[in-house]
Design an enzyme around this catalytic site. Structure first.
Site, PDB file in Angstrom:
ATOM      1  N   HIS A   1       7.401   1.374 -10.868  1.00  0.00           N
ATOM      2  CA  HIS A   1       6.267   0.908 -10.078  1.00  0.00           C
ATOM      3  C   HIS A   1       4.974   1.245 -10.791  1.00  0.00           C
ATOM      4  O   HIS A   1       4.865   2.271 -11.462  1.00  0.00           O
ATOM      5  CB  HIS A   1       6.275   1.516  -8.672  1.00  0.00           C
ATOM      6  CG  HIS A   1       6.482   2.992  -8.653  1.00  0.00           C
ATOM      7  ND1 HIS A   1       7.727   3.571  -8.801  1.00  0.00           N
ATOM      8  CD2 HIS A   1       5.608   4.011  -8.526  1.00  0.00           C
ATOM      9  CE1 HIS A   1       7.600   4.891  -8.737  1.00  0.00           C
ATOM     10  NE2 HIS A   1       6.321   5.178  -8.591  1.00  0.00           N
TER      11      HIS A   1
ATOM     12  N   ARG B   1       0.836  -1.205   0.000  1.00  0.00           N
ATOM     13  CA  ARG B   1       0.000   0.000   0.000  1.00  0.00           C
ATOM     14  C   ARG B   1       0.869   1.253   0.000  1.00  0.00           C
ATOM     15  O   ARG B   1       1.884   1.319   0.702  1.00  0.00           O
ATOM     16  CB  ARG B   1      -0.934   0.005   1.221  1.00  0.00           C
ATOM     17  CG  ARG B   1      -1.952  -1.111   1.136  1.00  0.00           C
ATOM     18  CD  ARG B   1      -3.046  -1.032   2.180  1.00  0.00           C
ATOM     19  NE  ARG B   1      -3.768  -2.290   2.185  1.00  0.00           N
ATOM     20  CZ  ARG B   1      -4.723  -2.618   1.302  1.00  0.00           C
ATOM     21  NH1 ARG B   1      -5.102  -1.745   0.395  1.00  0.00           N
ATOM     22  NH2 ARG B   1      -5.302  -3.803   1.344  1.00  0.00           N
ATOM     23  N   ASP B   2       0.441   2.225  -0.812  1.00  0.00           N
ATOM     24  CA  ASP B   2       1.147   3.502  -0.888  1.00  0.00           C
ATOM     25  C   ASP B   2       1.065   4.209   0.464  1.00  0.00           C
ATOM     26  O   ASP B   2       0.021   4.224   1.122  1.00  0.00           O
ATOM     27  CB  ASP B   2       0.540   4.373  -1.996  1.00  0.00           C
ATOM     28  CG  ASP B   2       1.442   5.522  -2.387  1.00  0.00           C
ATOM     29  OD1 ASP B   2       1.969   5.503  -3.503  1.00  0.00           O
ATOM     30  OD2 ASP B   2       1.631   6.447  -1.554  1.00  0.00           O
ATOM     31  N   ILE B   3       2.157   4.805   0.862  1.00  0.00           N
ATOM     32  CA  ILE B   3       2.228   5.473   2.162  1.00  0.00           C
ATOM     33  C   ILE B   3       1.366   6.738   2.202  1.00  0.00           C
ATOM     34  O   ILE B   3       0.963   7.182   3.278  1.00  0.00           O
ATOM     35  CB  ILE B   3       3.702   5.799   2.515  1.00  0.00           C
ATOM     36  CG1 ILE B   3       3.893   5.963   4.003  1.00  0.00           C
ATOM     37  CG2 ILE B   3       4.211   7.014   1.738  1.00  0.00           C
ATOM     38  CD1 ILE B   3       5.348   5.952   4.434  1.00  0.00           C
TER      39      ILE B   3
ATOM     40  N   GLU C   1       8.828   9.962  -8.755  1.00  0.00           N
ATOM     41  CA  GLU C   1       9.593  10.385  -7.567  1.00  0.00           C
ATOM     42  C   GLU C   1      10.547   9.301  -7.089  1.00  0.00           C
ATOM     43  O   GLU C   1      11.597   9.610  -6.529  1.00  0.00           O
ATOM     44  CB  GLU C   1       8.633  10.741  -6.424  1.00  0.00           C
ATOM     45  CG  GLU C   1       7.790  11.980  -6.707  1.00  0.00           C
ATOM     46  CD  GLU C   1       6.714  12.215  -5.661  1.00  0.00           C
ATOM     47  OE1 GLU C   1       6.571  11.362  -4.754  1.00  0.00           O
ATOM     48  OE2 GLU C   1       6.027  13.230  -5.757  1.00  0.00           O
TER      49      GLU C   1
HETATM   50  P1  5GP Z   1       5.826   8.194  -8.262  1.00  0.00           P
HETATM   51  O1  5GP Z   1       5.522   9.658  -8.124  1.00  0.00           O
HETATM   52  O2  5GP Z   1       7.306   7.909  -8.265  1.00  0.00           O
HETATM   53  O3  5GP Z   1       5.095   7.547  -9.410  1.00  0.00           O
HETATM   54  O4  5GP Z   1       5.192   7.512  -6.975  1.00  0.00           O
HETATM   55  C1  5GP Z   1       5.924   7.200  -5.843  1.00  0.00           C
HETATM   56  C2  5GP Z   1       4.925   6.742  -4.795  1.00  0.00           C
HETATM   57  O5  5GP Z   1       5.617   6.077  -3.771  1.00  0.00           O
HETATM   58  C3  5GP Z   1       4.161   7.892  -4.158  1.00  0.00           C
HETATM   59  O6  5GP Z   1       2.763   7.708  -4.345  1.00  0.00           O
HETATM   60  C4  5GP Z   1       4.566   7.816  -2.674  1.00  0.00           C
HETATM   61  O7  5GP Z   1       3.519   8.124  -1.813  1.00  0.00           O
HETATM   62  C5  5GP Z   1       5.027   6.374  -2.539  1.00  0.00           C
HETATM   63  N1  5GP Z   1       6.068   6.163  -1.546  1.00  0.00           N
HETATM   64  C6  5GP Z   1       7.233   6.863  -1.431  1.00  0.00           C
HETATM   65  N2  5GP Z   1       7.969   6.384  -0.412  1.00  0.00           N
HETATM   66  C7  5GP Z   1       7.251   5.346   0.123  1.00  0.00           C
HETATM   67  C8  5GP Z   1       7.505   4.449   1.206  1.00  0.00           C
HETATM   68  O8  5GP Z   1       8.521   4.504   1.882  1.00  0.00           O
HETATM   69  N3  5GP Z   1       6.544   3.519   1.457  1.00  0.00           N
HETATM   70  C9  5GP Z   1       5.397   3.427   0.726  1.00  0.00           C
HETATM   71  N4  5GP Z   1       4.526   2.461   1.048  1.00  0.00           N
HETATM   72  N5  5GP Z   1       5.142   4.252  -0.315  1.00  0.00           N
HETATM   73  C10 5GP Z   1       6.045   5.212  -0.596  1.00  0.00           C
END
Ligand code: 5GP
EC number: 3.9.1.-
Length: 116
Positions: free
Chosen positions: A101, A30-32, A96
């Protein structure tokens, strides 16, 4: 050699995460900072930094990400209403974390695909 991110630590269970699925190819958790009632990240266990780095050798893991997304959507009870699968790439894509993912988001109407 690509640099590991926090997601590699989640795969190895070195830091806490709400892991909902893991097999030899992929991990889902699950996303944080969830953007919808269901917001799960599905990642390959091997480090592929971005969609630009996808190689034929990764096809099994990348394909598994979609079949696992479908299974999780069923398990979450959102398959029939629908959901969105998103892979962001590099800065214009809003990426990010540089471990590829797939976001599985759903549980409510998601509106237009892109903010204008
Ligand atoms: P991006 O913007 O790279 O597509 O999405 C990165 C996602 O990773 C974001 O939705 C963010 O909330 C999630 N995320 C970042 N660090 C962590 C973490 O340490 N644990 C979890 N579960 N999600 C994370």
């Amino acid at each position: 050699m690509a640099e590991e991110t926090i997601f590699s630590k989640i795969i190895r269970r070195e830091i806490p995460a709400d892991v909902v699925y893991q097999d030899e190819l992929v991990t889902a958790f699950r996303d944080i900072a969830p953007k919808a009632p269901t917001h799960i990240l599905i990642i390959p266990n091997v480090l592929i930094p971005t969609a630009n780095d996808a190689q034929p050798a990764h096809e099994q893991a990348l394909g598994r990400m979609i079949t696992v997304a479908a299974k999780i959507a069923r398990d979450e009870g959102i398959a029939e209403d629908g959901y969105r699968l998103i892979i962001n790439c590099n800065s214009h894509g809003g990426q990010e974390v540089y471990h590829i993912h797939m976001h599985l988001v759903g549980g409510q109407p998601l509106g237009p695909m892109l903010a204008s």
